[in-house]
Design a protein around this motif. Sequence first.
Motif, mmCIF file in Angstrom:
data_model
loop_
_atom_site.group_PDB
_atom_site.id
_atom_site.type_symbol
_atom_site.label_atom_id
_atom_site.label_comp_id
_atom_site.label_asym_id
_atom_site.label_seq_id
_atom_site.Cartn_x
_atom_site.Cartn_y
_atom_site.Cartn_z
ATOM 1 N N LEU A 114 0.833 -1.188 0.000
ATOM 2 C CA LEU A 114 0.000 0.000 0.000
ATOM 3 C C LEU A 114 0.871 1.242 0.000
ATOM 4 C CD1 LEU A 114 -1.776 0.882 3.346
ATOM 5 C CD2 LEU A 114 0.053 -0.770 3.272
ATOM 6 N N ASP A 156 -5.404 4.676 -0.566
ATOM 7 C CA ASP A 156 -6.664 5.293 -0.130
ATOM 8 C C ASP A 156 -7.119 6.336 -1.145
ATOM 9 O OD1 ASP A 156 -7.341 4.430 2.806
ATOM 10 O OD2 ASP A 156 -5.172 4.691 2.758
ATOM 11 N N PHE A 200 -8.865 1.676 -1.000
ATOM 12 C CA PHE A 200 -9.487 1.379 0.299
ATOM 13 C C PHE A 200 -10.702 2.291 0.449
ATOM 14 C CE2 PHE A 200 -4.824 0.646 1.007
ATOM 15 C CZ PHE A 200 -4.909 -0.727 0.871
ATOM 16 N N ARG A 256 -14.207 11.121 11.483
ATOM 17 C CA ARG A 256 -14.321 10.380 10.230
ATOM 18 C C ARG A 256 -15.725 10.428 9.646
ATOM 19 N NH1 ARG A 256 -10.136 5.388 9.912
ATOM 20 N NH2 ARG A 256 -10.242 6.070 7.749
ATOM 21 N N LYS A 270 -15.374 -0.409 3.773
ATOM 22 C CA LYS A 270 -14.819 -0.336 5.121
ATOM 23 C C LYS A 270 -15.681 0.559 5.976
ATOM 24 C CE LYS A 270 -11.610 3.486 4.193
ATOM 25 N NZ LYS A 270 -10.261 3.898 3.856
ATOM 26 N N HIS A 271 -15.619 0.489 7.295
ATOM 27 C CA HIS A 271 -14.800 -0.399 8.112
ATOM 28 C C HIS A 271 -15.782 -1.341 8.782
ATOM 29 C CE1 HIS A 271 -12.674 3.499 7.752
ATOM 30 N NE2 HIS A 271 -11.595 2.782 7.665
ATOM 31 N N MET A 329 -12.749 -4.283 4.404
ATOM 32 C CA MET A 329 -11.761 -4.030 5.468
ATOM 33 C C MET A 329 -12.457 -4.066 6.819
ATOM 34 S SD MET A 329 -9.378 -0.625 6.142
ATOM 35 C CE MET A 329 -8.597 -0.660 4.553
ATOM 36 N N PHE A 345 -11.297 -1.051 13.332
ATOM 37 C CA PHE A 345 -10.412 -1.076 14.504
ATOM 38 C C PHE A 345 -11.145 -1.445 15.785
ATOM 39 C CE2 PHE A 345 -7.959 2.331 12.123
ATOM 40 C CZ PHE A 345 -6.812 1.591 11.961
ATOM 41 N N ASP A 358 -7.651 -3.571 9.049
ATOM 42 C CA ASP A 358 -7.190 -2.185 8.984
ATOM 43 C C ASP A 358 -5.747 -2.146 9.506
ATOM 44 O OD1 ASP A 358 -7.023 0.517 8.562
ATOM 45 O OD2 ASP A 358 -8.866 1.023 9.605
ATOM 46 N N TRP A 359 -5.139 -0.993 9.326
ATOM 47 C CA TRP A 359 -3.704 -0.800 9.616
ATOM 48 C C TRP A 359 -3.358 -1.204 11.073
ATOM 49 C CZ3 TRP A 359 0.059 1.944 6.494
ATOM 50 C CH2 TRP A 359 1.244 2.216 7.158
ATOM 51 N N MET A 386 -2.809 -6.113 7.214
ATOM 52 C CA MET A 386 -2.206 -4.817 6.864
ATOM 53 C C MET A 386 -1.393 -4.323 8.051
ATOM 54 S SD MET A 386 -4.052 -1.110 6.139
ATOM 55 C CE MET A 386 -4.858 -1.423 4.603
ATOM 56 N N TRP A 427 -9.018 13.265 2.982
ATOM 57 C CA TRP A 427 -8.411 12.142 2.244
ATOM 58 C C TRP A 427 -8.241 12.585 0.807
ATOM 59 C CZ3 TRP A 427 -6.183 7.863 4.127
ATOM 60 C CH2 TRP A 427 -6.587 7.350 5.362
ATOM 61 N N GLU A 435 -9.463 10.990 10.115
ATOM 62 C CA GLU A 435 -9.022 9.983 11.079
ATOM 63 C C GLU A 435 -8.243 10.627 12.223
ATOM 64 O OE1 GLU A 435 -6.890 6.654 9.487
ATOM 65 O OE2 GLU A 435 -6.642 5.770 11.471
HETATM 66 C C1 BGC Z 1 -7.518 3.761 8.111
HETATM 67 C C2 BGC Z 1 -8.060 3.097 6.875
HETATM 68 C C3 BGC Z 1 -7.079 3.206 5.745
HETATM 69 C C4 BGC Z 1 -5.771 2.577 6.191
HETATM 70 C C5 BGC Z 1 -4.708 2.563 5.108
HETATM 71 C C6 BGC Z 1 -6.113 3.275 8.434
HETATM 72 O O1 BGC Z 1 -5.539 4.029 9.447
HETATM 73 O O2 BGC Z 1 -8.378 3.498 9.185
HETATM 74 O O3 BGC Z 1 -9.304 3.672 6.531
HETATM 75 O O4 BGC Z 1 -7.577 2.571 4.609
HETATM 76 O O5 BGC Z 1 -5.284 3.302 7.291
HETATM 77 O O6 BGC Z 1 -4.226 3.812 4.848
#
Ligand code: BGC
Length: 764
Positions: free
Chosen positions: A88, A118, A162, A176, A215-216, A259, A262, A294-295, A326, A435, A516
Amino acid sequence: MRPTFSRLLPLCLALAAALAVSAAPAPLVDPATEKRIDALLAQMTLEEKVGQLHQLSSFFDPTGPMPEAPDEAARVAKIRNGQVGSMLNVHGVAAVRRLQQLAVDGSRLHIPLLFGYDVVHGFRTIFPVPLAEAASWNPAAAERSARIAATEAAATGIDWTFAPMVDICRDARWGRIMEGAGEDPFLGAAFAAARVRGFQGPDLRAVDSVAACVKHFAAYGFAEAGRDYNTVDLSAATLHDVVLPPFRAAVEAGAATVMTSFNEIAGLPSVSSARLQREILKGEWQFPGFVVSDWGAIRETLPHGFATDLRHAAQLAILSGNDMDMESSAYDRHLAELVTDGTVPSAVLDEAVRRVLRVKFALGLFDDPYRRCDPVRERRLLEAPEHLAAAREIAGESIVLLKNSDSLLPLDPEVRRIAVIGALAADKDAPLGNWRGEGRRDSAVSLLEGIRAAVGPRTVVDYAEGAAVTIGDRVAWTDSQYNTTDRSGFRAAVAAARRADVVVLAVGEDAWQTGEGRSQADIGLKGLQQELFAAVRAANPRTVVVLMSGRPLVLGAVAEQAPALLATWHLGSQAGHAIADVLFGLRNPSAKLPVSFPRTVGQCPLYYAHKNTGRPTGGDGRVFWSHYTDTPNSPLYPFGFGLSYTTFTLSAPRLSAAAIGPRDTLRVTATLTNKGARAGAEVVQLYVRDVVGSLTRPVKELKGFAKIELQPGESREVAFTLTAADLAFTTARGTWEAEPGEFQVFVGNSSEVDSSTAFQLRPE
Ligand code: BGC
């Protein structure tokens, strides 16, 4: 006259466009591909299989020399060994090609990498933030912007976005909220499906298609107190009736990936929830694609207090149906040993790998891993003028007219003198939103630029900042960065306001105050903005307020006292032009709020589809009913609300029957008339209330909407249909069905419509 090709061409193009929008996507599963996957799986080592589930973030400048650092060299080696399945945050044809070559030429089985990014509301051309775009109540607009974003992203080597983010959110404190379609599952489902169609196009193999990632999953937007990453605790009914419908719509539209979120739900982190991933998504919904965490979410099950260590976290996630990791490196480090010692059955691993390979096949990567790596397309497609034109149109369709006393708007473009005031008015970055993909910093058309371009040659436009909203670093946000002391610009702002025939004052929030990690406990106008408004309005009452934000804000005196107010969100690359189009009447606003605007933050969470409670009414000095003693229950501006420069009237709804059976269709009609002197579009909304249920039901639920354009004086009948399926919900028995009884029907131009008519749903 015989039809000639050139005469037929527009028709063919229109037909092709219509088909492109409505054609069913090619299924992810086809027998020939499954055989190829079988053959591949048979050749793969355990490490290679685990590799397909391991995703790495971009780690070196791939256009420069190969990395020297030992850690980076180790990662390159991993790609060459087939131990990485996806990356990514890499984009650009040169970069993608270089890394792809490592995998395809360097690895034993030549399995291509999957490049994700993203791409949420645009790639280079930036569109309105998704919440704004939902205000258009036009899913086709979202489909179009997603299509363009996919075209640009895919031209730089990206295979996978994403997005869409489809989290329902009813709490404006959550940063968000700007990424989703607002508070309502019906509207949210329409936008979720449209965005998937837009990103993926009719064929995932196409060089301008990218795989979507819904997502999410799930309920991330229900974080307690609106604080990002916080705990979620909600009922099964709310999960199924409110949270899941947009996910399901996206999956039905063919979304290739999902995805996980969290958050935990009732004690279970989503990434470790077999109920969500195996039972609902892959079971009931038969989702054929793959699930990515998710990350770092797999690793985060440790601080959640759910996994004992990273190995345990990996075990819980893979067994629960989470296919790709991820940025936790949990699968990379522990999955092979978990399979070897029998903790994770090899069939579970194979199934996860199959799903990832399936998406790679569907994207055409096995036929040509460099199919999205054409430098000519990359040069041609970024910043194509037609993309900017679409961004302006969609941005214009997303602007909500909240107030227009004495028809102050639209303004005369030949007006003698305009004062444009506010730091956000000259800001070329904030309108890009949070974003903004690869949108260039400071690349938006500012409000000031938009106004200057729109007015006649004799109009004087004065700009005054008034007061900076923020000081210091905008991206790393802290409270100390609001300007609460520097009023040195007030004097010039007041003088400009005094001289002007009309003032346009921009207030709101920066792009980095939303998104975020940017939850806020105070969603009022920060810094000195209320004070500036008061000073400017005192100098010139003809003050139009342009509100820029990624969320509903608490507006206080601004909403009470400004004669005209526009919610312009963060509208993207063409923001200034789009706002000017509305200010000067080149566009008649038609947008409606996709989310309620609270009067005060204490009302959050706030949404129109609330329950009635046992004590819904009061007044007459009574105390003991469900209310606040210091503010009304109602929002400042309700869901579905938005004004126009013309006036529409809507007749009472007519029903085709007083009662229907479970297999019948009820027709609901109403007549819309444009009583004003301008052409305009109205969003007619159908709401239903299920009066008594085995579980209590919301006071209203959106069940249909139609955006209708009418010329002055024109009338049109608007028709909706309702069947038992539209009335289904999660019953006390845990079933999803409609229960017989009385239903009220409301047709109006916002969720505050109160006149209704009723019908009965008969039992079988
Ligand atoms: C976000 C996701 C995003 C991912 C990759 C995460 O912190 O919650 O929405 O796709 O990072 O960048």
